[in-house]
Enzyme design. Structure first.
Site, short mmCIF file in Angstrom:
data_model
loop_
_atom_site.label_atom_id
_atom_site.label_comp_id
_atom_site.label_asym_id
_atom_site.label_seq_id
_atom_site.Cartn_x
_atom_site.Cartn_y
_atom_site.Cartn_z
N HIS A 181 0.81 -1.09 -0.08
CA HIS A 181 -0.05 0.02 0.07
C HIS A 181 0.82 1.16 0.14
CE1 HIS A 181 -2.73 -3.04 1.61
NE2 HIS A 181 -3.51 -2.45 1.19
N ASP A 250 -4.31 -6.08 -8.24
CA ASP A 250 -4.52 -5.39 -7.01
C ASP A 250 -5.00 -4.07 -7.13
OD1 ASP A 250 -4.85 -5.00 -4.16
OD2 ASP A 250 -3.11 -6.15 -3.64
#
Length: 336
Positions: A181, A250
Site C-alpha cells: 500500500h 490489486d
C-alpha cells in the site's frame, strides 16, 4: 460490452456525477470499502444502485476476511478475531478446518443478504519470518500445504453461501519487507524456493474463478517489474501455477505502483491481467483509468463470463446452529 475494470465509489450513496460516470464507463464490476458502509439497508441499496448504472447484475466485491481486514463490522455485522489468532487457539487440524468453514459460511451469509457476490478471500500468502506485517495475522497458516487445505475450505464455504472467492495475492505476498500500500516490496528468493513454498497454495487452488495479483517484484523471474505489470510473472501464473481464472490487479492506486493511472492500466492489461482494480473512488483517477481501459474481449471476456456463470444461490443453511457450533468449537476464538 463491459470494460476491463472494477471500480469503487466515494461514499454510502452514489452522487449524480458518479451515476453518470459509471453509466458511461460500464466497468465489469464494483468494489465496496468501509467508507461505503453504514447499515444493511443502505449497503443493499448502494449495491442495487451500482448495478443499475450498468443495467446488469455486475459482480460486487468486498474485502471481508474478518479481523484486521473487514469492511462490515459490528453492530450490524459480526466481528471476528484475526484468522491467525483463531487458528492459533485450536489444536487439531480438523477443528481448524471446521472453524474456517463456519466462519466463512457465516460471512458469506451476511454478504449475500446485501447482494454482494464476491469476497476477496482466501488469502493464500505464505508468511515468512521478518517480513512486513501487512500479511501478519491475516495469514491462514505458515506451512504451504496447510494454507492450501485451509484455503480450499474457505473457498468452498464462500461458494456454498452464494459468494465467489478471490485467491490472493498471486503468486504470493508473504516475503514482502514492505507494505505494498505504501512501497514496492520484493520477494528475495530463488525460483526453486518460490515454486516449493510461495506458489504451492495458488497451484492447489488454480481451479478458482477469480484471482488477484501481488504488487511485488520477484527478481528470480523479473527483476524490474512487479507481478501486476510483468508479462514474465503472469506467464508463470498462467503456466507453471496453472491459474486460468479471471486475473484482476490489486488496487492500482496503491503506492507500490508509479506512473500515471493510464500507464498503470495499459501496462497491467498488456502484461496479461484480465481486469484492473481501482478502489478509492477518486473521480480523476477513475477517469484516467477508464480512458485507457478497453472492453473485455477474447480470453479475458471468456474468463469473465465463466466467473459470472459460477455464481450460485446459497445452499440451505442454519445460521443459529452454525453460530452455536462455532462458539462451542472455537472457544477463545469466538467472534465478537
Amino acid at each position: 460490452m463491459a470494460r476491463a475494470a472494477i471500480l469503487g465509489c466515494l461514499g454510502p450513496t452514489l452522487t449524480p456525477g458518479e451515476t453518470a460516470f459509471l453509466r458511461d464507463a460500464d466497468p465489469w464490476g464494483f468494489i465496496l470499502f468501509a467508507r461505503n458502509v453504514e447499515s444493511p439497508a443502505q449497503v443493499a441499496a448502494l449495491v442495487s444502485a451500482l448495478r443499475e448504472t450498468v443495467g446488469r447484475r455486475a459482480p460486487v466485491l468486498i474485502d471481508q476476511e474478518g479481523g484486521r481486514v473487514a469492511r462490515l463490522r459490528p453492530p450490524h455485522w459480526r466481528g471476528w478475531q484475526p484468522v491467525a489468532d483463531m487458528i492459533g487457539a485450536l489444536e487439531e487440524e480438523a477443528d481448524i478446518l471446521e472453524a474456517l468453514t463456519l466462519r466463512y459460511r457465516l460471512i458469506a451469509h451476511e454478504l449475500h443478504a446485501l447482494g454482494i457476490d464476491v469476497n476477496c478471500a482466501p488469502l493464500l500468502d505464505v508468511p515468512q519470518p521478518g517480513a512486513h506485517d501487512v500479511i501478519g495475522n491475516r495469514a491462514i497458516g505458515t506451512e504451504p500445504a496447510h494454507i492450501a487445505l485451509r484455503g480450499r475450505e474457505i473457498a468452498e464455504a464462500l461458494r456454498a453461501g452464494g459468494v465467489l472467492p478471490v485467491i490472493k495475492h498471486i503468486p504470493g505476498h508473504g516475503r514482502g519487507m514492505a507494505d505494498s500500500h505504501l512501497a514496492l516490496p520484493s520477494a528475495e528468493a530463488d525460483a526453486a524456493t518460490l515454486r516449493a513454498v510461495d506458489f504451492l497454495p495458488f497451484r492447489a487452488l488454480r481451479d478458482q474463478a477469480l484471482g488477484m495479483t501481488a504488487h511485488m517484484v520477484y527478481p528470480a523471474i523479473d527483476p524490474e517489474r512487479c507481478a501486476t505489470l510483468s508479462p514474465e510473472v503472469i506467464a508463470v501464473i498462467r503456466g507453471e501455477i496453472g491459474f486460468d481464472g479471471l486475473l484482476m490487479t490489486d488496487d492500482l492506486s496503491m503506492k507500490a505502483l508509479t506512473g500515471s493511472f493510464g500507464a498503470r492500466t495499459r501496462d497491467a492489461l498488456a502484461a496479461g491481467c484480465d481486469v484492473v482494480l481501482h478502489c478509492n473512488g477518486d473521480p480523476e483517477e477513475m477517469r484516467a483509468v477508464m480512458a485507457a481501459c478497453p472492453e473485455l474481449s477474447g480470453t479475458a471476456l471468456a474468463r469473465a463470463e465463466r466467473a459470472e456463470a459460477a455464481r450460485r444461490a446459497p445452499a440451505p443453511f442454519d445460521v443459529a446452529a452454525a453460530d452455536a457450533r462455532f462458539a462451542a468449537l472455537a472457544g477463545a476464538a469466538l467472534h465478537a
